[in-house]
Motif scaffolding. Structure first.
Motif, PDB file in Angstrom:
ATOM      1  N   SER A 158       0.849  -1.196   0.000  1.00 52.69           N
ATOM      2  CA  SER A 158       0.000   0.000   0.000  1.00 52.69           C
ATOM      3  C   SER A 158       0.881   1.240   0.000  1.00 52.69           C
ATOM      4  O   SER A 158       2.018   1.213   0.474  1.00 52.69           O
ATOM      5  CB  SER A 158      -0.927   0.021   1.217  1.00 52.69           C
ATOM      6  OG  SER A 158      -0.209   0.332   2.397  1.00 52.69           O
ATOM      7  N   TYR A 159       0.338   2.351  -0.522  1.00 51.94           N
ATOM      8  CA  TYR A 159       1.064   3.616  -0.515  1.00 51.94           C
ATOM      9  C   TYR A 159       0.080   4.761  -0.681  1.00 51.94           C
ATOM     10  O   TYR A 159      -1.037   4.593  -1.182  1.00 51.94           O
ATOM     11  CB  TYR A 159       2.130   3.664  -1.619  1.00 51.94           C
ATOM     12  CG  TYR A 159       1.626   3.362  -3.014  1.00 51.94           C
ATOM     13  CD1 TYR A 159       1.184   4.379  -3.856  1.00 51.94           C
ATOM     14  CD2 TYR A 159       1.608   2.057  -3.492  1.00 51.94           C
ATOM     15  CE1 TYR A 159       0.732   4.098  -5.139  1.00 51.94           C
ATOM     16  CE2 TYR A 159       1.158   1.761  -4.768  1.00 51.94           C
ATOM     17  CZ  TYR A 159       0.720   2.788  -5.592  1.00 51.94           C
ATOM     18  OH  TYR A 159       0.264   2.503  -6.859  1.00 51.94           O
ATOM     19  N   ASN A 160       0.502   5.965  -0.228  1.00 47.78           N
ATOM     20  CA  ASN A 160      -0.273   7.194  -0.382  1.00 47.78           C
ATOM     21  C   ASN A 160       0.229   7.964  -1.591  1.00 47.78           C
ATOM     22  O   ASN A 160       1.436   8.118  -1.782  1.00 47.78           O
ATOM     23  CB  ASN A 160      -0.152   8.072   0.856  1.00 47.78           C
ATOM     24  CG  ASN A 160      -1.093   7.640   1.945  1.00 47.78           C
ATOM     25  OD1 ASN A 160      -0.858   6.641   2.597  1.00 47.78           O
ATOM     26  ND2 ASN A 160      -2.164   8.382   2.135  1.00 47.78           N
ATOM     27  N   LEU A 161      -0.698   8.514  -2.364  1.00 44.56           N
ATOM     28  CA  LEU A 161      -0.301   9.148  -3.621  1.00 44.56           C
ATOM     29  C   LEU A 161       0.496  10.425  -3.415  1.00 44.56           C
ATOM     30  O   LEU A 161       1.334  10.769  -4.246  1.00 44.56           O
ATOM     31  CB  LEU A 161      -1.527   9.430  -4.490  1.00 44.56           C
ATOM     32  CG  LEU A 161      -1.917   8.268  -5.430  1.00 44.56           C
ATOM     33  CD1 LEU A 161      -2.347   7.051  -4.632  1.00 44.56           C
ATOM     34  CD2 LEU A 161      -3.014   8.693  -6.383  1.00 44.56           C
ATOM     35  N   LYS A 162       0.246  11.145  -2.324  1.00 40.46           N
ATOM     36  CA  LYS A 162       1.038  12.349  -2.050  1.00 40.46           C
ATOM     37  C   LYS A 162       2.077  12.047  -0.983  1.00 40.46           C
ATOM     38  O   LYS A 162       3.254  12.254  -1.186  1.00 40.46           O
ATOM     39  CB  LYS A 162       0.131  13.506  -1.622  1.00 40.46           C
ATOM     40  CG  LYS A 162      -0.797  13.977  -2.733  1.00 40.46           C
ATOM     41  CD  LYS A 162      -1.689  15.118  -2.263  1.00 40.46           C
ATOM     42  CE  LYS A 162      -2.648  15.556  -3.371  1.00 40.46           C
ATOM     43  NZ  LYS A 162      -3.578  16.614  -2.902  1.00 40.46           N
ATOM     44  N   ALA A 163       1.612  11.609   0.174  1.00 44.64           N
ATOM     45  CA  ALA A 163       2.495  11.110   1.227  1.00 44.64           C
ATOM     46  C   ALA A 163       3.568  12.093   1.641  1.00 44.64           C
ATOM     47  O   ALA A 163       4.666  11.727   1.991  1.00 44.64           O
ATOM     48  CB  ALA A 163       3.149   9.796   0.799  1.00 44.64           C
TER      49      ALA A 163
END
Length: 444
Positions: free
Chosen positions: A112-117
């Motif tokens: 999983s990952y966040n697009l802006k993060a």
């Protein structure tokens, strides 16, 4: 952590470094090569060990446009080799994402990952799977800019994502701790469930997730509503009530770690400004012993039942001098069984028992014996009974000291891990010269 190796993974400068220990952290080895990275800001590292596959590692670093990119590497089991270097966020030209987490299921790796993060930046969240070595198309967990951190866990052939999401009711900013699920090969549900509602999180990343062997999800989180407090909830088809781990502090509570061994849950945290790591354990009832079997074994002139079973993967059972209770009942065929009675307690680092009270040789199968065992941890928590096993025999007979014959046997060392000494017990039929060789993980 694997069954006998602990891995420590961290980024220092422009390298990711792995150290490992084969003695419970007493000493650390640096024989695994470093992985070079950029010197840019890193906003997340996560790793998990899979038996037979090694360590799945994800990390994120800032690119030249100040966005984050998530990368995946796999560290094979010994002899250690880095393989499968992959930019997970390369599905499209403009795909980016950081703050990654990783988990696995049969044949799959889930990232999983966040697009802006960025720091305190809310964004949509995605997962991307690697299935049988091929990376699949990413999927949205949340399609709007409301999530900042996610945790993934596999439960009963489903993938669960727990994530924080924010909303504003002026003048306060509130947070939900929400979750979604999907089948391992499916797509994320459009509906979400709520773990906590209208919480005020000092840090929206201040939660963690793990799964115990009984397929329960365990979540810990910090809520500052009415004072800094640290809570736990569990999920077994529905969410349990709230359990307070630590409460009503005037200073920030900072979660540090959440893990499990079997059904025991271990959580660590600290309070901002002090120099202590705080720790609590949920000491669950041990698992029922598995793999119980009985067979006849020749001990010289006589043959007797020998029981074997699989170790419980629980340190507080393994360390208990009375880690297993063994019961037996008998009958004369074709009569009824008598009552169960305890015939022995054996240490938690033992997985065999010889029943010298029964002699299998005799005229016909005149009798039948049934056996069952249960596990006991150092806190005196007792498991349910194992399945029963039985054997037919010809006569009863106590073995006296002259009748008892020693067998060839090499026992598990105890304690394990150890520092600085451990004991390895063995027995042989006759006195003689013995050679005992100890090998490390590489066979040297």
């Amino acid at each position: 952590m694997s069954n006998d190796v602990v891995y420590a993974i961290y980024k220092t400068g422009n390298v990711i470094r792995v150290k490992h220990s084969t003695n419970g952290g007493t000493s650390w080895l640096s024989s695994i090569s470093d992985r070079s990275t950029t010197a840019n800001l890193c906003n997340g590292i996560d790793a998990i060990y899979e038996l037979g596959q090694g360590v799945h590692l994800v990390w994120a670093t800032q690119d030249n446009n100040s966005d984050f990119e998530t990368y995946y590497w796999r560290l094979t089991p010994p002899p250690y080799q880095w393989t499968e270097n992959k930019n997970v966020t390369d599905d499209t030209q403009y795909e980016v994402g950081g703050a990654p987490t990783v988990n696995y299921s049969q044949g799959r790796v889930h990232v999983s990952y966040n697009l802006k993060a960025g720091v305190q930046t809310w964004s949509a969240a995605k997962t991307r799977d690697r299935y049988n070595g091929v990376w699949q198309t990413p999927q949205f967990i949340s399609t709007v800019d409301e999530s900042m951190a996610e945790r993934l866990e596999v439960r009963e052939n489903n993938l669960y994502a727990v994530y924080s999401k924010f909303f504003i009711e002026y003048p306060k900013v509130y947070f939900h701790l929400a979750y979604k699920s999907r089948t391992l090969s499916g797509t994320w549900s459009s509906s979400e469930g709520t773990i906590i509602d209208y919480a005020i999180l000092e840090d929206p990343t201040s939660f963690n997730l793990c799964k115990t062997y009984d397929e329960k999800l365990q979540v810990v989180y910090v809520d500052v509503t009415g004072g800094q407090s640290f809570f736990n909830r569990s999920f077994n088809g529905s969410w349990s009530g709230t359990f307070t781990l630590d409460g009503n502090h005037n200073y920030d509570l900072i979660p540090k770690g959440l893990t499990n061994v079997s059904n025991d849950v271990f959580v660590t945290w600290k309070i901002y400004g002090d120099n202590f790591i705080r720790y609590r354990q949920y000491d669950a009832i041990p698992l029922s012993p598995q793999g119980l079997a009985v067979s006849g074994r020749d001990f010289g002139q006589w043959s007797h039942p020998i029981l074997t079973w699989s170790f419980n993967n629980e340190p507080d059972v393994y360390a208990n001098d009375n880690g297993y209770e063994i019961q037996r009942r008998t009958r004369q065929v074709p009569g009824n069984f008598g009552n169960w009675s305890t015939i022995a307690y054996v240490a938690g680092n033992v997985k065999t028992y010889n029943d010298y009270d029964i002699i299998i040789e005799g005229t016909g199968s005149l009798y039948q014996a049934e056996y069952k065992i249960r596990a006991i941890d150092v806190g005196n928590n007792i498991s349910s009974w194992s399945s029963t096993v039985s054997i037919y025999f010809g006569q009863f007979g106590k073995m006296n000291s002259e009748m008892k014959k020693f067998e060839y046997q090499l026992s598990q060392n105890y304690p394990n891990p150890f520092n600085p000494t451990t004991t390895i017990s063995y027995s042989i039929q006759n006195a003689g010269e013995v050679s005992l060789k100890v090998y490390d993980m590489l066979g040297t």
